[in-house]
Design a protein around this motif. Structure first.
Motif, PDB file in Angstrom:
ATOM      1  N   UNK A 100       0.872  -1.217  -0.046  1.00 54.04           N
ATOM      2  CA  UNK A 100       0.208   0.016  -0.112  1.00 54.04           C
ATOM      3  C   UNK A 100       1.068   1.159  -0.063  1.00 54.04           C
ATOM      4  N   UNK A 101       1.013   1.620  -1.327  1.00 54.11           N
ATOM      5  CA  UNK A 101       1.944   3.019  -1.294  1.00 54.11           C
ATOM      6  C   UNK A 101       3.365   2.424  -1.183  1.00 54.11           C
ATOM      7  N   UNK A 102       4.181   3.089  -0.357  1.00 54.10           N
ATOM      8  CA  UNK A 102       5.582   2.401  -0.027  1.00 54.10           C
ATOM      9  C   UNK A 102       5.693   1.378   0.948  1.00 54.10           C
ATOM     10  N   UNK A 103       4.604   1.085   1.632  1.00 48.93           N
ATOM     11  CA  UNK A 103       4.657   0.033   2.552  1.00 48.93           C
ATOM     12  C   UNK A 103       3.999  -1.435   2.188  1.00 48.93           C
ATOM     13  N   UNK A 104       5.240  -2.203   2.782  1.00 49.26           N
ATOM     14  CA  UNK A 104       4.469  -3.611   2.619  1.00 49.26           C
ATOM     15  C   UNK A 104       3.284  -3.930   3.801  1.00 49.26           C
ATOM     16  N   UNK A 105       2.277  -4.404   3.338  1.00 47.54           N
ATOM     17  CA  UNK A 105       1.245  -4.851   4.073  1.00 47.54           C
ATOM     18  C   UNK A 105       1.124  -6.349   4.446  1.00 47.54           C
ATOM     19  N   UNK A 106       1.666  -7.050   3.492  1.00 42.58           N
ATOM     20  CA  UNK A 106       1.636  -8.655   3.729  1.00 42.58           C
ATOM     21  C   UNK A 106       2.698  -9.209   2.667  1.00 42.58           C
TER      22      UNK A 106
END
Length: 142
Positions: A113-119
């Motif tokens: 999500x955007x620059x973040x790993x969510x899973x």
């Protein structure tokens, strides 16, 4: 004469099978197509990799899911209008031939999500070559 004929049959039967073409590019293309469909909100496109039968299995941390329809049902809510789906990619894809019509593959899925790993996590898939092409018959995702 019989001996020559019998010898020829035995030699032919024992000769190595023709090498099977490396399915890695085709399987990678299927995974890429599936990820594009996920990111576009196309449930049927995402599920293109799964065999459409009741024997197909999908194993999650919560346990196994049996059958294409049940697998489809597991994902359906994520594709409803307004549902949030993080962007999907697959990495570290490897293939091991298990026979001319079966492949064992491993990879990682990454949801962002955007620059973040969510899973993220590993998965192991058994593929079967079918008339419609390579399809997953067993998916174990952690």
């Amino acid at each position: 004469m019989r001996f020559l004929l019998l010898s020829s049959v035995v030699l032919f039967a024992c000769s190595p099978a023709a090498p099977v073409a490396d399915p890695t590019p085709e399987l990678q293309a299927l995974l890429d197509q599936s990820a594009r469909a996920w990111n576009a909100g196309d449930l049927e496109g995402f599920l293109i990799t799964y065999a459409h039968d009741s024997a197909t299995t999908f194993v999650t941390q919560r346990g196994p899911i049996y059958g294409f329809d049940a697998i489809r049902g597991r994902y359906a809510a994520r594709f409803e209008p307004g549902a949030v789906r993080d962007s999907l990619t697959f990495t570290d894809f490897t293939v091991r031939m298990m026979g001319p019509d079966y492949v064992l593959s491993t990879a990682h899925y990454v949801l962002m999500r955007g620059d973040s790993v969510t899973a993220t996590g590993p998965f192991t898939v058994i593929w079967q070559r079918r008339p419609e092409g390579w399809r997953m018959i067993h998916d174990h995702t952690s």
